[in-house]
Motif scaffolding. Structure first.
Motif, mmCIF file in Angstrom:
data_model
loop_
_atom_site.group_PDB
_atom_site.id
_atom_site.type_symbol
_atom_site.label_atom_id
_atom_site.label_comp_id
_atom_site.label_asym_id
_atom_site.label_seq_id
_atom_site.Cartn_x
_atom_site.Cartn_y
_atom_site.Cartn_z
ATOM 1 N N SER C 28 0.839 -1.193 0.000
ATOM 2 C CA SER C 28 0.000 0.000 0.000
ATOM 3 C C SER C 28 0.868 1.233 0.000
ATOM 4 N N LEU C 29 0.237 2.358 -0.315
ATOM 5 C CA LEU C 29 0.950 3.631 -0.333
ATOM 6 C C LEU C 29 0.963 4.234 1.059
ATOM 7 N N LYS C 49 -5.283 5.022 -7.770
ATOM 8 C CA LYS C 49 -5.127 4.893 -6.326
ATOM 9 C C LYS C 49 -5.047 6.230 -5.598
ATOM 10 N N ALA C 60 -5.748 8.848 -0.697
ATOM 11 C CA ALA C 60 -5.547 7.493 -1.212
ATOM 12 C C ALA C 60 -6.858 6.741 -1.175
ATOM 13 N N SER C 93 -3.809 1.738 2.299
ATOM 14 C CA SER C 93 -2.990 2.942 2.218
ATOM 15 C C SER C 93 -3.302 3.908 3.348
#
Lengths: 192, 404, 94
Positions: C28-29, C49, C60, C93
């Motif tokens: 994930s970010l 995303k 996000a 995220s």
């Protein structure tokens, strides 16, 4: 390889380097200005800026190698690596060497940005404001054909492009969106 | 045994309890080290600073790290509506110091930082005097620092950053303080009331806490006697209001947890228990134990607008979403409260408060967003009236104005 | 409600497809909100995303980065001029 071919390559590659370096400088300034348009997303300015810098490095190396290797010029490695280390046109050539080394520093720190952090990277990147003018001066002072029409024309166009972007950059407000807000912040400091 | 542990003992006008009186009243702690951490786990004690994180888990996460560790006793109390921490420090400083020393030995810390709000003069003085009464080997470990005035100063990474750099700015996580805090060392940041609870559990055991544990609350707003009260865990909110002199006016809603908490309509709130787990199950939060009563004659929109304006101003301006998002929310609320809303203010408020959580380095925007969302629910009719510019029938005094 | 419809999916249960038990949580970010300057390269390079709020700061979408977008995510991470974006092993995220 005949000395003439080498000589033409040196001058040609040098000119191409100057044009590319000027484009890199313009794009760098436009990136800072957060220029963005319909078909031009903002990441593109930064991405093309980086890519063109690599391409200009190639032509710059070609320019340097052909100049050093050319038996006619009598330039040794020292001329290419030590600023003001050549006997031939010491000052003007030296400016070019200096510009080249600043460029190397900028390039290496950019590659290692994740490791050194944004602040250190940015500090070195400021040297770009020295790197480009030194390259221009080198071009004007070193070449034997520095007064030929084509080279003057190229130099003038490159300089105008960069100067326009520079003036635009100086005239624009700081792009940090939080600059104003931070100035209004209540002090979070206290007595220890 | 009466239900008062923190506040039983000498009357407030006699000043802080001395070390000797403290030992006479409560005896010495019997649980220490790993046994104490296990007792804390069984007791279910949650932190009292606002986040409500399980205390034993925090201690374990620091204890299992390598290298020198630090304890930071957080008495900054930046929440304007809350007074419990300064009252506790002022009157029972030895309880807090006990808790800090117990924490230090349980997690293996040699250094304890006492972080007391700069504006809490009496509390700091009492803590310093109490510190002077402690044995030298304990006293040596302590550093007392005065937290800057401000809502965010008590945030745990801001507290650590202040100790390290002299300015209370929250930092990005990871690393959290338990990984790297004061001087880069694993740091346990714990609220002073949590530490005082630990000091009691160390003497009376986890069974006592589960059955007879208490907590400190600050009751304010339209009640007879606003102030800090000690109530048994699980006391219904209505009863807490009664203890503080009952309502001075008809109450329309309670703000529970402080500016970081949320509004609850009076009807629903009255029977809700003041217990971190029960409130969590009901989708609410105990926060820092503030119960503020909003009279029926006040305007919920205006009260919320005032709070949001304060929270927006208190942002330390590090993160765009907090600066702009919270700023926009406060501006829209202000316009709604004043009766000059823009056509989409209410709709945008709902969207902005849904977009804000999780997008700052600290939980300041989250708390504000939670407060606004609870207001939009509890005062929804008022909001619609304000958006439709049908004016406000209520008078517009702020929440903590107290009795008329 | 038109304005918030794009966000309804964020909280609707089932918006993220369930992953099989025992599978790694995926990537994930993670945004460093202090470093982030609202330049928006991430949203341009990974629009599936990352959305931008009206001030240019990233939001996000929930859930991990799908497999087929991981290369794009890595590019977004290296493009961020403030080094504010990271790819971490996490289920969602933040």
């Amino acid at each position: 390889m005949s000395s003439q071919v080498l000589w033409y390559t040196t001058r040609g590659a040098g000119a191409v380097s100057l044009v590319l370096l000027s484009a890199v400088a313009c794009l760098g300034l436009l990136t800072r200005l957060r220029v963005r348009g319909q078909g031009w997303p903002s990441f593109l300015s930064a991405a093309v800026h980086q890519d063109l810098a690599l391409v200009s490095l190639f032509f710059l190396l070609l320019h340097i190698v052909t100049a050093v290797v050319d038996p006619f010029t009598n330039l040794g490695i020292a001329a290419a690596t030590v600023p003001f280390g050549s006997a031939y046109r010491t000052l003007w050539l030296g400016l070019g060497t200096l510009s080249f080394e600043l460029g190397i520093a900028i390039g290496l720190t950019s590659l290692a940005r994740r490791a050194i952090g944004v602040r250190a990277w940015r500090a070195v990147h400021w040297l770009a404001y020295a790197c480009w003018p030194l390259a221009v001066l080198h071009g004007l002072g070193t070449g034997t054909d520095s007064h030929s029409a084509w080279l003057v024309g190229i130099t003038v166009s490159c300089c105008s492009g960069v100067l326009i972007c520079l003036v635009w950059r100086l005239a624009s407000a700081p792009v940090d969106p939080l600059a104003g807000a931070r100035a209004a912040r209540l002090p979070a400091e206290g007595v220890r | 045994m009466s239900g008062s542990w923190f506040l039983s003992g000498p009357a407030p006008r006699e000043g802080a309890e001395t070390g000797r009186a403290h030992i006479q009243r409560l005896g010495a702690p019997s649980l220490t080290g790993a046994a104490l951490i296990e007792a804390l786990e069984r007791s279910g004690l949650r932190g009292r600073g606002g986040a409500g994180f399980p205390v034993s888990r925090k201690w374990r996460s620091v204890a299992e790290r390598r290298g020198p560790r630090v304890v930071l006793a957080n008495g900054a109390e930046g929440e304007p509506l809350s007074s419990k921490d300064r009252v506790l420090m002022r009157h029972r400083p030895h309880l807090v110091l006990d808790g800090a020393v117990l924490a230090a030995s349980a997690v293996g810390a040699r250094q304890v930082v006492l972080y007391v709000g700069r504006e809490h003069f009496d509390a700091a003085e009492a803590m310093l005097r109490a510190l002077a009464e402690r044995p030298p080997r304990e006293r040596r470990r302590f550093r007392v620092l005065r937290a800057p005035v401000g809502y965010v100063s008590g945030e745990e990474t801001a507290a650590v950053h202040f100790v390290n750099r002299g300015i209370a700015l929250p930092t990005s996580t990871p690393p959290r303080p338990f990984e790297a805090g004061v001087g880069g060392r694993p740091t346990l940041v714990q609220n002073v009331e949590s530490l005082a609870s630990v000091a009691l559990i160390a003497r009376l055991g986890d069974g006592w806490f589960r059955d007879h544990g208490t907590l400190l609350i600050t009751v304010t707003g339209s009640v007879g006697r606003p102030g800090v009260f000690e109530v048994p865990l699980g006391t219904p909110l209505g009863e807490a209001v009664e203890r503080s002199g009952g309502r001075s006016h008809a109450i329309q809603a309670l703000l529970v947890g402080g500016y970081f908490g949320g509004w609850i309509g009076a009807g629903e709130a009255w029977n809700l228990p003041l217990h971190p787990d029960r409130l969590r199950e009901a989708g609410r939060s105990l926060g820092c134990g503030v119960v503020a009563a909003l009279p029926a004659s006040a305007c919920g929109v205006a009260a919320t607008a005032g709070i949001a304006g304060y929270l927006a101003e208190q942002s330390v301006r590090q993160c765009g979403p907090c600066v702009f998002g919270l700023g926009a929310i406060a501006a829209a609320l202000g316009r709604l409260a004043d009766g000059w809303p823009e056509p989409h203010d209410l709709v945008r408020l709902e969207r902005w408060s849904a977009e804000l959580p999780g997008r700052g380095a600290c939980r300041h925007p989250d708390g504000a967003a939670g407060l606004v969302r609870s207001a939009l629910t509890v005062f929804d009719e008022d909001f619609r009236l304000h958006q439709a510019r049908r004016g406000c029938m209520m008078d517009r005094r702020p929440v903590a104005a107290g009795a008329a | 409600m038109g304005e918030s419809s794009e966000l309804v999916g964020r909280t609707r249960p089932g918006a993220t497809p369930p992953r099989p038990r025992g599978a790694p949580p995926g990537f994930s970010l993670a945004f460093d909100r202090i470093r982030c300057d609202g330049r928006g390269y991430c949203a341009e390079l990974l629009p599936e995303k990352v959305l931008l709020d009206e001030w240019g700061y990233p939001i996000a979408t929930p859930g991990p980065v799908p497999q087929h977008l991981l290369d794009h995510a890595r590019r977004a991470v290296s493009a961020c001029p403030m080094l504010a974006l990271r790819l971490v092993e996490a289920p969602s995220s933040r």
